[in-house]
Design a protein around this motif. Structure first.
Motif, short mmCIF file in Angstrom:
data_model
loop_
_atom_site.label_atom_id
_atom_site.label_comp_id
_atom_site.label_asym_id
_atom_site.label_seq_id
_atom_site.Cartn_x
_atom_site.Cartn_y
_atom_site.Cartn_z
N GLY A 63 0.80 -1.22 0.00
CA GLY A 63 0.00 0.00 0.00
C GLY A 63 0.83 1.26 0.00
O GLY A 63 2.05 1.25 0.09
N THR A 64 0.10 2.37 -0.07
CA THR A 64 0.70 3.70 -0.07
C THR A 64 0.86 4.21 1.36
O THR A 64 0.48 3.56 2.33
N TYR A 65 1.38 5.40 1.44
CA TYR A 65 1.62 6.08 2.71
C TYR A 65 0.41 6.06 3.64
O TYR A 65 0.52 5.76 4.83
N LEU A 66 -0.78 6.35 3.12
CA LEU A 66 -1.97 6.45 3.96
C LEU A 66 -2.53 5.09 4.37
O LEU A 66 -3.47 5.02 5.16
N GLN A 67 -1.97 4.01 3.86
CA GLN A 67 -2.47 2.68 4.20
C GLN A 67 -1.63 1.98 5.28
O GLN A 67 -1.89 0.82 5.60
N GLN A 68 -0.65 2.67 5.85
CA GLN A 68 0.26 2.01 6.78
C GLN A 68 -0.44 1.50 8.02
O GLN A 68 -0.18 0.38 8.49
N GLU A 69 -1.35 2.29 8.61
CA GLU A 69 -2.09 1.81 9.77
C GLU A 69 -3.01 0.65 9.40
O GLU A 69 -3.21 -0.28 10.19
#
Length: 675
Positions: A338-344
């Protein structure tokens, strides 16, 4: 088996709308799941916290204890002289320029310190101080050595002989590392740029002297009471950004290619659906491939795979988040989770046995989310720790690289048995092809013995390809996740503009299925679709991580060298874009593209709008000096159309604005292009 600690994080008073937050179904499902479990994510926090209206315009100064001084624009704008001043008398232009170049300093420092780390590991490898790292691409080493004034041959008894590769590597390592702090001269890589561009930098006095000095000088100039001329401030900002793009970032990319292999296209998959419920899932996140390369190597060892099976797993599944994802995708085909905003969200699947992070773009809230699950969160870099006690720190050392990687992987394997029962992996993923380095594009366009950018130039000249766009950058929770990225790219390729991508834009395009040759027939105009089908490439070429934006500079330089499209980068039908930019690195990247002659459009906003004179300087005056300029457009379709309009303008200036009949070119025709 441990159950999810549902009470670990209080439910947020205001929740994000999953559909309005992202165009990606995996993301939508996991935002909803997090909300059901009472776990807040970046999407909820964006809904709860509004940005500062003054700060977003770049006109809040907190560089001394008399402030912060806030200089809001009067309602209705400025009519006449701008009389706004801080306590010291600093004008809005001075404050906005100081803030802007401090962002350049922060971004250049992040990329260039990454580069320093790679150079130090490269030096250790050249000195034979570590067995884990070796020269994987000696041809790339031989190609870059002359730029460091390192000879690749030697005269022996009147005969020219090849130098020992280890000697070359050691000398390159020492000279590369010296670029960060040498006492005199200029950055060696500047002369890789087209000669007219190098002359512009010379004329305007912005050639970087060394990488560290330019960053330090920004911090000095922006200290209270030093530089108070926005034009002079931007002169130093330009130096520092060039030190990033044509210095630290470019050196990092080159040395990574030598150590880990120059990327060539390979196939993989993207999105959170790459995680596997019956495997040990290890997510690597950050930016430096020094560690992730070792984790990839160790995870493939038969004894490690057998150890995972002994704990009840069928194997080990690696996945990447952010730019580490791009690094191991382009060299090993490791799936992009995923991208940056999908880390959590990767942790919220309940299937992440370990998340291993290094530097940049890592949420501190990962620790809070991990505490709600069984996930081991492991920091690995001495400059990037977290205050939460639950976070494990294993400081990575290149001298014991494989041992450190093995320790991390075994910890993840041991944790597999501690999973809770509530695992939910969204079943969405897409095929993707990445790894288009400058060298591999040459191969695809011309073959092994005729590697060249002539084919690209020919198709731009004959009108099949309208132009080139570099679309890069982060995600931003202030906009709908991935929407601007995808809409900009689709609008460009629909209009026959080939796209080069890096960073989270590359991952977004992979998730959307745009990194496959088959995408051309679905999404492209007839000209670009024909070229992609003939050559067998996707319409969107994945060129790596955000530090690899230097590849785009060199690709543009190769287009200039191939001939027929002008003498400088600013002559090309080329535009740059960061639709969802977020970090200081984006500002540094944007400015080194502008200073290299590229028309560059950012989405959302720029922290300059509160100082109209300074904003106009960036968006108008820069073009007179370097041939490139800043522009701004939040609407993704208009954003892409502005880029297309610029490309058309350049085609008209080159006299190729009308499509030409297809002509088979012989060698004489090709040689004439160089004229």
């Amino acid at each position: 088996m441990a159950e999810i600690k549902k009470t670990a994080v209080a439910k947020a008073p205001k929740l994000a709308d999953p559909i309005a937050s992202s165009i990606d179904k995996s993301t939508q499902e996991l935002i909803a799941r997090a909300q059901q479990l009472g776990i807040d994510t970046v999407f909820d926090r964006a809904a709860q916290m509004k940005p500062c209206a003054i700060g977003i315009q770049g006109i809040c100064c907190k560089n001394c204890a008399m402030g912060p001084c806030r200089l809001p624009l009067p309602k209705g704008g400025i009519d006449g002289e701008d009389t706004r001043k801080g306590l010291c008398g600093a004008t809005a232009n001075t404050i906005a320029a100081r803030n802007f170049i401090r962002m350049i300093a922060g971004g250049a420092a992040a990329h260039s310190d990454h580069g320093r780390c790679v150079a130090e590991v490269f030096l250790s490898a050249a000195r034979k101080e570590t067995d884990a790292y070796k020269i994987k691409d000696p041809n790339k080493l031989l190609a870059i050595a002359p730029f460091f004034d390192v000879a690749v041959t030697v005269e022996v008894d009147g005969q020219t002989q090849d130098r020992n590769i280890d000697e070359i590597a050691l000398e390159v390592a020492e000279k590369a590392l010296n670029e960060w702090g040498k006492a005199e001269g200029e950055l060696r890589y500047l002369k890789r740029a087209p000669a007219p561009l190098y002359e512009k930098w010379t004329k305007t006095g912005v050639k970087p002297r060394n990488i560290d000095r330019e960053i330090v000088e920004i911090m000095h100039r922006t200290h209270m009471g030093v530089d108070q001329d926005y034009k002079n401030l931007m002169k130093q900002g330009t130096r520092a950004s060039l030190a990033d793009g044509w210095g630290g970032s470019m050196i990092a990319t080159d040395l990574q290619d030598v150590l880990f292999g120059t990327p060539y296209p390979l196939q993989s998959e993207a999105n959170l659906g790459v995680m596997k419920e019956d495997h040990v899932n290890i997510i690597v996140h950050g930016h430096e491939p020094v560690l992730s390369e070792m984790i990839v190597a160790m995870s493939q060892k038969p004894e490690i795979i057998e150890y995972a099976k002994s704990k009840g797993a069928k194997g080990i599944q690696l996945g990447g988040i952010c730019c580490t994802a791009n690094e191991i995708f382009q060299r090993h085909g490791v799936p992009q989770a995923g991208t940056y905003l999908q880390q959590e969200l990767a942790i919220i699947t309940g299937a992440c046995d370990a998340m291993v992070v290094d530097i940049q773009c890592v949420f501190q809230n990962l620790a809070n989310v991990a505490e709600c699950f069984h996930t081991k969160l492991i920091t690995t870099h001495p400059i990037a720790k977290m205050e939460q006690d639950s976070v494990i720190h294993i400081e990575f050392d290149e001298h014991h690289a494989l041992e450190d990687a093995e320790k991390i992987i075994r910890m993840a394997i041991d944790n597999f048995q501690n999973r809770g029962s509530e695992v939910m992996i969204p079943q969405y993923k897409a095929s993707a092809i990445g790894g288009f380095s400058v060298e591999s594009i040459q191969y695809h366009l011309g073959g092994t013995f005729r590697g060249t950018y002539y084919t690209l130039n020919d198709n731009i000249i004959n009108g099949r390809i309208r132009g080139i766009a570099g679309v890069v950058g982060c995600n931003n929770a202030r906009t709908r996740h991935n929407e601007a990225h995808i809409q900009v790219v689709k609008e460009l390729i629909k209009n026959d503009v080939i796209v080069l991508t890096t960073g989270c834009n590359g991952i977004a395009c992979a998730m959307e299925g745009l990194l496959t040759p088959e995408a051309a027939a679905v999404h492209c105009g007839p000209g670009l679709a024909e070229v992609c089908e003939t050559v067998g490439i996707p319409p969107v070429l994945h060129m790596g991580s955000c530090v690899d934006n230097s590849r785009l500079l060199l690709a543009a330089t190769e287009v200039v060298k191939a001939g027929g499209l002008g003498k400088d980068i600013c002559d090309l039908p080329l535009a740059g874009s960061a639709p969802e930019w977020m970090s200081e690195k984006a500002i540094s990247i944007g400015h080194y593209f502008v200073a290299s002659g590229v028309y560059t459009v950012f989405g959302l906003h720029l922290p300059t709008s509160g100082a109209p004179v300074f904003h106009d300087y960036l968006s108008k005056e820069m073009e007179k000096m370097y041939g490139g300029r800043w522009d701004l457009e939040a609407d993704p379709i208009k954003h892409a159309q502005m880029m297309i309009a610029h490309i058309d303008k350049k085609r008209q200036e080159l006299g190729i604005d009308k499509a030409r009949e297809r002509v088979l070119m012989d060698m004489a025709d090709r040689q004439a292009l160089e004229g």
